[in-house]
Design a protein around this motif. Structure first.
Motif, PDB file in Angstrom:
ATOM      1  N   TYR A 174     124.536  -8.572  84.112  1.00  0.00           N
ATOM      2  CA  TYR A 174     125.071  -8.506  82.755  1.00  0.00           C
ATOM      3  C   TYR A 174     125.807  -9.772  82.333  1.00  0.00           C
ATOM      4  O   TYR A 174     126.182  -9.893  81.167  1.00  0.00           O
ATOM      5  N   THR A 175     126.059 -10.700  83.257  1.00  0.00           N
ATOM      6  CA  THR A 175     126.868 -11.870  82.911  1.00  0.00           C
ATOM      7  C   THR A 175     126.107 -13.188  82.990  1.00  0.00           C
ATOM      8  O   THR A 175     126.658 -14.217  82.628  1.00  0.00           O
ATOM      9  N   TRP A 176     124.867 -13.191  83.489  1.00  0.00           N
ATOM     10  CA  TRP A 176     124.135 -14.454  83.573  1.00  0.00           C
ATOM     11  C   TRP A 176     123.686 -14.858  82.175  1.00  0.00           C
ATOM     12  O   TRP A 176     123.520 -14.035  81.270  1.00  0.00           O
ATOM     13  N   SER A 177     123.442 -16.160  81.993  1.00  0.00           N
ATOM     14  CA  SER A 177     123.061 -16.621  80.654  1.00  0.00           C
ATOM     15  C   SER A 177     122.096 -17.794  80.659  1.00  0.00           C
ATOM     16  O   SER A 177     121.331 -17.960  79.718  1.00  0.00           O
ATOM     17  N   THR A 178     122.105 -18.637  81.680  1.00  0.00           N
ATOM     18  CA  THR A 178     121.294 -19.852  81.656  1.00  0.00           C
ATOM     19  C   THR A 178     120.495 -20.007  82.939  1.00  0.00           C
ATOM     20  O   THR A 178     120.629 -19.218  83.886  1.00  0.00           O
ATOM     21  N   ALA A 179     119.696 -21.064  82.979  1.00  0.00           N
ATOM     22  CA  ALA A 179     118.923 -21.386  84.171  1.00  0.00           C
ATOM     23  C   ALA A 179     119.787 -21.950  85.288  1.00  0.00           C
ATOM     24  O   ALA A 179     119.302 -22.170  86.397  1.00  0.00           O
TER      25      ALA A 179
ATOM     26  N   GLU B  23     125.055 -20.970  90.937  1.00  0.00           N
ATOM     27  CA  GLU B  23     126.140 -20.003  90.847  1.00  0.00           C
ATOM     28  C   GLU B  23     125.553 -18.614  90.653  1.00  0.00           C
ATOM     29  O   GLU B  23     124.648 -18.408  89.846  1.00  0.00           O
ATOM     30  N   ALA B  24     126.060 -17.643  91.414  1.00  0.00           N
ATOM     31  CA  ALA B  24     125.580 -16.269  91.328  1.00  0.00           C
ATOM     32  C   ALA B  24     126.255 -15.540  90.179  1.00  0.00           C
ATOM     33  O   ALA B  24     127.471 -15.623  90.002  1.00  0.00           O
ATOM     34  N   LYS B  25     125.446 -14.838  89.412  1.00  0.00           N
ATOM     35  CA  LYS B  25     125.951 -14.032  88.309  1.00  0.00           C
ATOM     36  C   LYS B  25     125.335 -12.639  88.381  1.00  0.00           C
ATOM     37  O   LYS B  25     124.254 -12.448  88.963  1.00  0.00           O
TER      38      LYS B  25
ATOM     39  N   PRO C 284     107.707 -17.819  88.150  1.00  0.00           N
ATOM     40  CA  PRO C 284     108.044 -19.245  88.296  1.00  0.00           C
ATOM     41  C   PRO C 284     109.382 -19.516  88.987  1.00  0.00           C
ATOM     42  O   PRO C 284     109.691 -20.656  89.289  1.00  0.00           O
ATOM     43  N   ILE C 285     110.200 -18.487  89.193  1.00  0.00           N
ATOM     44  CA  ILE C 285     111.518 -18.683  89.802  1.00  0.00           C
ATOM     45  C   ILE C 285     111.506 -18.130  91.219  1.00  0.00           C
ATOM     46  O   ILE C 285     110.685 -17.280  91.564  1.00  0.00           O
ATOM     47  N   PRO C 286     112.404 -18.612  92.085  1.00  0.00           N
ATOM     48  CA  PRO C 286     112.497 -18.035  93.432  1.00  0.00           C
ATOM     49  C   PRO C 286     113.071 -16.634  93.401  1.00  0.00           C
ATOM     50  O   PRO C 286     114.042 -16.359  92.699  1.00  0.00           O
TER      51      PRO C 286
ATOM     52  N   ILE D  74     114.670 -12.369  83.135  1.00  0.00           N
ATOM     53  CA  ILE D  74     115.167 -13.186  84.246  1.00  0.00           C
ATOM     54  C   ILE D  74     114.126 -14.206  84.678  1.00  0.00           C
ATOM     55  O   ILE D  74     114.444 -15.375  84.920  1.00  0.00           O
ATOM     56  N   ARG D  75     112.865 -13.784  84.797  1.00  0.00           N
ATOM     57  CA  ARG D  75     111.823 -14.700  85.266  1.00  0.00           C
ATOM     58  C   ARG D  75     111.558 -15.840  84.283  1.00  0.00           C
ATOM     59  O   ARG D  75     111.035 -16.883  84.661  1.00  0.00           O
ATOM     60  N   GLN D  76     111.922 -15.649  83.017  1.00  0.00           N
ATOM     61  CA  GLN D  76     111.681 -16.674  82.002  1.00  0.00           C
ATOM     62  C   GLN D  76     112.858 -17.635  81.821  1.00  0.00           C
ATOM     63  O   GLN D  76     112.649 -18.806  81.515  1.00  0.00           O
ATOM     64  N   LYS D  77     114.091 -17.162  82.034  1.00  0.00           N
ATOM     65  CA  LYS D  77     115.241 -17.964  81.630  1.00  0.00           C
ATOM     66  C   LYS D  77     116.239 -18.258  82.748  1.00  0.00           C
ATOM     67  O   LYS D  77     117.055 -19.158  82.596  1.00  0.00           O
ATOM     68  N   SER D  78     116.213 -17.522  83.861  1.00  0.00           N
ATOM     69  CA  SER D  78     117.214 -17.734  84.901  1.00  0.00           C
ATOM     70  C   SER D  78     116.718 -18.745  85.928  1.00  0.00           C
ATOM     71  O   SER D  78     115.569 -19.187  85.893  1.00  0.00           O
ATOM     72  N   GLY D  79     117.607 -19.067  86.870  1.00  0.00           N
ATOM     73  CA  GLY D  79     117.244 -20.013  87.922  1.00  0.00           C
ATOM     74  C   GLY D  79     116.767 -19.362  89.194  1.00  0.00           C
ATOM     75  O   GLY D  79     116.274 -20.041  90.098  1.00  0.00           O
ATOM     76  N   GLY D  80     116.903 -18.057  89.291  1.00  0.00           N
ATOM     77  CA  GLY D  80     116.475 -17.355  90.493  1.00  0.00           C
ATOM     78  C   GLY D  80     116.920 -15.908  90.445  1.00  0.00           C
ATOM     79  O   GLY D  80     117.696 -15.496  89.577  1.00  0.00           O
ATOM     80  N   LEU D  81     116.431 -15.113  91.407  1.00  0.00           N
ATOM     81  CA  LEU D  81     116.737 -13.687  91.447  1.00  0.00           C
ATOM     82  C   LEU D  81     116.866 -13.251  92.897  1.00  0.00           C
ATOM     83  O   LEU D  81     116.005 -13.538  93.733  1.00  0.00           O
ATOM     84  N   ILE D  82     117.972 -12.569  93.183  1.00  0.00           N
ATOM     85  CA  ILE D  82     118.204 -11.987  94.507  1.00  0.00           C
ATOM     86  C   ILE D  82     118.424 -10.494  94.317  1.00  0.00           C
ATOM     87  O   ILE D  82     119.308 -10.080  93.571  1.00  0.00           O
ATOM     88  N   ILE D  83     117.609  -9.687  94.983  1.00  0.00           N
ATOM     89  CA  ILE D  83     117.644  -8.238  94.829  1.00  0.00           C
ATOM     90  C   ILE D  83     118.053  -7.611  96.157  1.00  0.00           C
ATOM     91  O   ILE D  83     117.404  -7.842  97.182  1.00  0.00           O
TER      92      ILE D  83
END
Length: 558
Positions: A64-69, A59-61, A127-129, A88-97
């Motif tokens: 300011y609203t993301w919270s989990t992996a 799910e995209a967040k 470690p995340i995509p 983000i790189r430590q706790k999220s599931g991915g990053l889109i810029i």
């Protein structure tokens, strides 16, 4: 009268059908398909850099609203900070810029922020995509919808009930990226091309006391062709362009009668640089050192000769050396000529010297000339940046071409005039690069977009046209302990689906559950309801009959 089982059997399918329609109406919708570029992944000297994974189905967040992996963070390059990225790189599931539509129109402060963030991302293992999306109006709209509940909205004085309703009614998006491969390229290799500009024998007949070409003093000019940055695209290759320009104009100079210098000018270009620890120069020194560098007077390395983005610093061309050159040495003489050329042709450009010792304890070298200085060859690097860790050296972002072309022409003019004065042993600049030998924008544009030897033959054709003894070697990665390693990671498609948030699913489940319970209770109690209605119907019928009899009797008495 129908019994309870018959009613339940006939009514339940319709109830479930209604529930299914409600659930489908809240299902996923297609938000769009977009092409994205994966963050680069490579190994250098045993260290891993770039992102390590590629698949996304989350799910995209917003930022300011993301919270989990379980969330993939979707944000703009201009909005994310270095602290945000580290979290983000430590706790999220991915990053889109999403990239800006035009970097060149941004102010210097924002450009500096972008390059610092870019360097921090590039020089660590992630470690995340991570994916980069070119600017797109549809993607901008989706990002605005995702960012609806921003930090500003959350801080508003709203009741908990209003915030709950807002969360339930909001639209969400599910992002899927698949098909990308993170496997290593076992055929990873770095091409290195070398050629010599030596006096033409036919022209040399006019030159008195011409030296044998094997005994000519050598000046080596090197540069690196950057083939990737934070993602798989070509950064600004002004260094390679300047090298090719010098090759062309000095080739013309060598063909002019009685102007052939008693020097051999060699050119070296490799598909490596700071990110790969100047691996191409290292390989070439291992193979060709003893054959080529006999009688070398100095090695000139070009590194970020032009900055790809505008900056706040004054216009300075720095000469980086590993130790201060001695008076009347070859480097000292060229430095004086370079300052003289900058005064005449620099357009407010100045030349300064920078001394930095080689730190052999570091796994990575700061400048390419250090490869040659370690071998005790006189070498220096010409660069527009003073600090070796300047983020502009690895930036993939570029300004508009007009400024870049102009600055390349100025830098090429200064370097070439100083070089001509040196090889002709003149105390003053010859000012010969005019007319036939003029450096114009057409020459610059023809070399500004050169690509790797692995992709086309533009560089190879240029070397063969102007130089002799052209050689191409390939530095292949060792199977067991590779000094470098590339990974497959082409552009892929990102699918975005419109979905309701998880709280809506919970709300919908509760509503459907209550609906089914109410239907079940209605069916269960339908016989009792039917009996009560029947009793009421009988009572009303009996009362109507009594009233009718009373009316008839009254009529008869009258």
């Amino acid at each position: 009268m129908w019994n309870e089982a018959v009613i339940f059997r006939l009514a339940l399918p319709y109830c479930l059908l209604i529930s299914l329609i409600v659930m489908c109406s809240a299902g996923a919708g297609i938000g769009g398909e977009f092409q994205v570029m994966s963050m680069v992944k490579f190994d250098s000297n045993g260290d891993q850099f770039g992102c390590r994974t590629f698949a996304i189905s989350l799910e995209a967040k917003s930022l300011y609203t993301w919270s989990t992996a379980r969330h993939v963070v979707f944000t703009r390059l201009l909005d994310i900070s270095l602290n945000d990225f580290n979290k983000i790189r430590q706790k999220s599931g991915g990053l889109i810029i999403m990239l800006p539509s035009n970097v060149s129109i941004l102010n210097n402060e924002i450009k500096e922020h972008i390059t610092i963030l870019e360097q921090a991302m590039l020089f660590q293992s992630v470690p995340i995509p991570v994916y980069f999306a070119p600017f797109n109006t549809n993607l901008e709209r989706i990002l605005n919808e995702i960012s609806y509940t921003t930090r500003k909205n959350i801080n508003q004085n709203e009741t908990a009930f209003v915030q709950l309703i807002t969360s339930i009614s909001a639209n969400g998006y599910h992002v899927t990226v698949s098909g990308a491969s993170s496997s290593a390229n076992k055929n990873s290799k770095i091409p290195v091309i070398y050629g010599e500009l030596i006096p033409n024998h036919f022209v040399g007949n006019y030159v008195d006391n011409i030296l044998d070409e094997n005994n000519l003093p050598v000046i080596l000019i090197t540069a690196s062709l950057k083939t990737f940055g934070i993602f798989n695209d070509y950064p600004l290759n002004a260094d390679a362009a300047v090298l090719m320009i010098l090759m062309e104009i000095f080739s013309k100079l060598h063909s002019v009668t009685r102007m052939t210098p008693k020097y051999s000018i060699a050119f070296l270009l490799s598909d490596s640089g700071l990110l790969l620890n100047f691996q191409g120069a290292k390989k070439w020194l291992e193979i060709e050192e003893s054959l080529t560098l006999q009688g070398v007077e100095y090695v000139m390395c070009l590194d970020t000769i032009i900055q790809s983005l505008t900056h706040n610093e004054k216009d300075v061309l720095f000469m980086h050396v590993s130790k201060p050159p001695k008076e009347k040495s070859s480097i000292s003489q060229y430095f004086k000529l370079l300052k003289m050329a900058a005064d005449q042709h620099g357009k407010n450009l100045t030349v300064e010297g920078v001394h930095k010792k080689i730190n052999l304890a570091e796994s990575k070298l700061a400048w390419e000339h250090e490869r040659f200085s370690i071998k005790r060859y006189p070498a220096f690097t010409l660069s527009s940046v003073k600090a070796p860790k300047s983020p502009i050296r690895t930036s993939i972002f570029k300004d508009d071409k007009s400024r870049i072309v102009t600055e390349i022409m100025v830098a090429s003019k200064i370097i070439s005039e100083a070089l001509a004065a040196y090889i002709y042993k003149l105390d003053q600049l010859p000012n010969i690069f005019n007319g036939y030998l003029e450096i114009n924008d057409q020459i610059v544009m023809s070399y500004l977009e050169v690509k790797s030897i692995l992709e086309n033959n533009d560089i190879k054709d240029g070397f063969n046209k102007y130089l002799k003894n052209v050689k191409i070697i390939y530095d292949k990665a060792d199977v067991r302990e590779p000094d470098f390693l590339f990974y497959y990671g082409n552009d892929v498609n990102m699918n975005v689906y419109r979905v309701k948030p998880a709280v809506f699913d919970l709300f919908l489940t509760i509503v459907i559950g209550l609906y089914l319970v109410s239907v079940y209770l209605a069916i269960q109690n339908f016989p009792r309801f039917y009996l009560e209605v029947s009793k009421l119907s009988k009572n009303s019928h009996s009362l109507g009959a009594v009233n009718g009899n009373l009316y008839n009797n009254k009529w008869k008495l009258n």
